[in-house]
Write a protein that holds these residues in place. Structure first.
Motif, short mmCIF file in Angstrom:
data_model
loop_
_atom_site.label_atom_id
_atom_site.label_comp_id
_atom_site.label_asym_id
_atom_site.label_seq_id
_atom_site.Cartn_x
_atom_site.Cartn_y
_atom_site.Cartn_z
N ARG A 55 0.83 -1.21 0.00
CA ARG A 55 0.00 0.00 0.00
C ARG A 55 0.86 1.25 0.00
NH1 ARG A 55 -3.62 0.99 4.93
NH2 ARG A 55 -3.29 3.16 4.35
N THR A 56 0.27 2.30 -0.53
CA THR A 56 0.88 3.62 -0.48
C THR A 56 -0.23 4.64 -0.25
OG1 THR A 56 2.27 5.21 -1.66
CG2 THR A 56 0.72 3.97 -2.98
N THR A 57 0.10 5.71 0.44
CA THR A 57 -0.87 6.75 0.77
C THR A 57 -0.35 8.09 0.27
OG1 THR A 57 -1.44 5.53 2.77
CG2 THR A 57 -2.24 7.78 2.61
N MET A 58 -1.24 8.86 -0.37
CA MET A 58 -0.80 10.14 -0.92
C MET A 58 -1.91 11.17 -0.83
SD MET A 58 -0.73 8.97 -4.90
CE MET A 58 -2.08 8.08 -5.64
N LEU A 59 -1.50 12.41 -0.88
CA LEU A 59 -2.42 13.55 -0.89
C LEU A 59 -2.15 14.38 -2.14
CD1 LEU A 59 -2.15 14.68 2.84
CD2 LEU A 59 -4.20 13.75 1.75
N LYS A 145 -8.65 4.09 -3.58
CA LYS A 145 -9.82 4.55 -2.84
C LYS A 145 -9.43 5.73 -1.96
CE LYS A 145 -9.14 1.10 0.82
NZ LYS A 145 -9.75 -0.03 1.55
N VAL A 146 -10.44 6.45 -1.49
CA VAL A 146 -10.22 7.62 -0.64
C VAL A 146 -10.57 7.25 0.79
CG1 VAL A 146 -10.92 10.00 -0.17
CG2 VAL A 146 -10.70 9.21 -2.53
N ASP A 147 -9.65 7.53 1.71
CA ASP A 147 -9.91 7.32 3.13
C ASP A 147 -10.87 8.40 3.62
OD1 ASP A 147 -9.49 7.65 6.09
OD2 ASP A 147 -8.17 5.94 5.73
N ARG A 148 -11.99 7.98 4.17
CA ARG A 148 -13.03 8.94 4.56
C ARG A 148 -12.58 9.85 5.70
NH1 ARG A 148 -18.66 5.38 4.45
NH2 ARG A 148 -18.59 4.85 2.21
N GLU A 149 -11.75 9.35 6.58
CA GLU A 149 -11.34 10.14 7.74
C GLU A 149 -10.28 11.18 7.37
OE1 GLU A 149 -10.14 7.55 10.84
OE2 GLU A 149 -12.12 6.64 11.09
N THR A 150 -9.25 10.76 6.63
CA THR A 150 -8.13 11.66 6.32
C THR A 150 -8.25 12.31 4.95
OG1 THR A 150 -6.83 9.82 5.38
CG2 THR A 150 -6.62 10.23 7.74
N GLN A 151 -9.18 11.82 4.11
CA GLN A 151 -9.32 12.30 2.73
C GLN A 151 -8.06 12.05 1.90
OE1 GLN A 151 -12.22 13.50 1.21
NE2 GLN A 151 -13.03 12.67 3.11
N LYS A 200 6.67 25.20 -7.98
CA LYS A 200 5.98 26.45 -7.70
C LYS A 200 4.85 26.69 -8.69
CE LYS A 200 9.96 28.72 -5.57
NZ LYS A 200 10.89 29.86 -5.65
N ASN A 201 5.10 26.35 -9.96
CA ASN A 201 4.10 26.61 -10.98
C ASN A 201 3.18 25.43 -11.23
OD1 ASN A 201 5.11 29.16 -11.38
ND2 ASN A 201 6.55 28.51 -12.96
N SER A 202 3.35 24.33 -10.53
CA SER A 202 2.48 23.17 -10.71
C SER A 202 1.20 23.38 -9.94
CB SER A 202 3.20 21.91 -10.22
OG SER A 202 2.37 20.79 -10.43
N ILE A 203 0.08 23.28 -10.62
CA ILE A 203 -1.21 23.52 -9.97
C ILE A 203 -1.58 22.37 -9.05
CG2 ILE A 203 -3.68 23.79 -10.42
CD1 ILE A 203 -2.98 25.41 -12.84
N PHE A 204 -1.31 21.14 -9.49
CA PHE A 204 -1.61 19.97 -8.67
C PHE A 204 -0.31 19.37 -8.17
CE2 PHE A 204 -5.13 20.36 -11.68
CZ PHE A 204 -6.19 20.47 -10.78
N ILE A 205 -0.19 19.25 -6.87
CA ILE A 205 1.04 18.81 -6.22
C ILE A 205 0.80 17.49 -5.53
CG2 ILE A 205 2.84 19.41 -4.57
CD1 ILE A 205 1.91 22.36 -4.93
N LEU A 206 1.67 16.53 -5.79
CA LEU A 206 1.57 15.20 -5.20
C LEU A 206 2.42 15.12 -3.94
CD1 LEU A 206 0.67 12.22 -5.28
CD2 LEU A 206 2.65 11.76 -6.74
N ASN A 207 1.80 14.75 -2.83
CA ASN A 207 2.50 14.54 -1.57
C ASN A 207 2.35 13.07 -1.18
OD1 ASN A 207 3.17 17.34 -1.13
ND2 ASN A 207 1.02 17.66 -0.64
N VAL A 208 3.45 12.33 -1.21
CA VAL A 208 3.42 10.91 -0.84
C VAL A 208 3.60 10.81 0.66
CG1 VAL A 208 4.46 8.65 -1.19
CG2 VAL A 208 4.38 10.28 -3.09
N VAL A 209 2.53 10.45 1.35
CA VAL A 209 2.55 10.34 2.81
C VAL A 209 3.21 9.04 3.24
CG1 VAL A 209 1.13 10.31 4.89
CG2 VAL A 209 0.46 11.73 2.94
N GLU A 210 2.90 7.98 2.53
CA GLU A 210 3.43 6.65 2.86
C GLU A 210 3.99 6.02 1.59
OE1 GLU A 210 1.87 2.43 4.82
OE2 GLU A 210 0.45 3.88 4.03
#
Length: 255
Positions: A55-59, A145-151, A200-210
């Motif tokens: 598994r991997t988790t990202m925002l 899928k989207v985690d309902r608690e953390t989004q 800086k100029n990227s509108i959508f930014i990927l943050n890999v939490v896990e």
């Protein structure tokens, strides 16, 4: 109490007693069916291959600001050509951004790109070919899928090979970041601004939490659950078989 009611009461008692006698008489059959079912379920469950889960988790964040939206509105009303599209706003919840991310992750073309990356690493082995055949399934390669608690967006991959499951998620993250860059370029063009490949100029930014990680123990098959359910099922089947055989033996004796 009338004589008829007393007779019916005794008949009911006799029927219940007869049921207990049937169970006692056919006890060996019931035990044999139960033991056979439990042993068969145990053997089959241990013959099933272990399935490991990675598994991997990202925002996914959106850097759209009110200033950009104002520029877009001014641009829309200049000239005759007008356009409209969904804009995920930071002031609102992250649902629209997540929907866009899931649409990318679950897309067939996206999964083909991920599979091509895996092919470059593992080659055309039997396992990879099986993954390619099942590419049209919703849970093929990975499930998003989207985690309902953390989004946050959770991506899961299940496979017999633990390392392969992790590599699939790593390839999916790399391709997903590229797709976000493409979407950002499209939005930048909509706003009439030049695009430079930078955070800086990227509108959508990927943050890999896990980062992609796998569990040490397999998630499938659930052997204890399989054996327990099979035991209850075959116990009921054994009792049913005992009554059927007893009924049939009485029919034959009557004839």
């Amino acid at each position: 109490m009338t004589e008829r009611e007393i007779k019916e009461l005794h008949e009911d008692e006799i029927d219940l007693y007869e049921l207990l006698l049937v169970l006692k008489k056919r006890l060996k059959l019931i035990i044999a069916v139960f033991v056979f079912g439990v042993v068969a379920a145990a053997v089959l469950s241990f013959l099933m291959p272990n399935i490991y889960q990675a598994r991997t988790t990202m925002l996914v964040d959106s850097s759209l600001t009110q200033a950009l939206l104002n520029n877009l509105q001014q641009y829309q009303f200049k000239g005759e050509n007008k356009f409209s599209f969904i804009i995920p706003l930071q002031e609102r919840d992250n649902q629209q951004v997540n929907n866009m991310a899931l649409a990318i992750l679950n897309g067939l073309e996206f999964k083909k790109k991920v599979l091509n990356r895996i092919k470059a690493i593992y080659g055309n082995t039997e396992e990879i070919l099986n993954l390619e055949r099942s590419l049209g399934n919703k849970k093929s390669l990975f499930e998003s899928k989207v985690d309902r608690e953390t989004q946050a967006i959770v991506v899961l991959s299940e496979h017999k090979d633990k390392k392969l499951a992790e590599d699939i998620l790593k390839a999916a993250l790399e391709e997903f970041e590229k797709e976000l860059d493409k979407v950002s370029q499209n939005y930048q063009k909509m706003f009439g601004q030049g695009y430079e490949k930078s955070d800086k100029n990227s509108i959508f930014i990927l943050n890999v939490v896990e980062q992609p990680t796998s569990l040490e123990k397999p998630v499938k098959p659930k052997r204890k659950l399989i054996i327990a359910v099979s035991g209850v099922t075959f116990l009921i089947l054994g009792v049913f078989s005992a009554f059927v055989i007893e009924w049939w033996s009485r029919v034959k004796s009557t004839q």
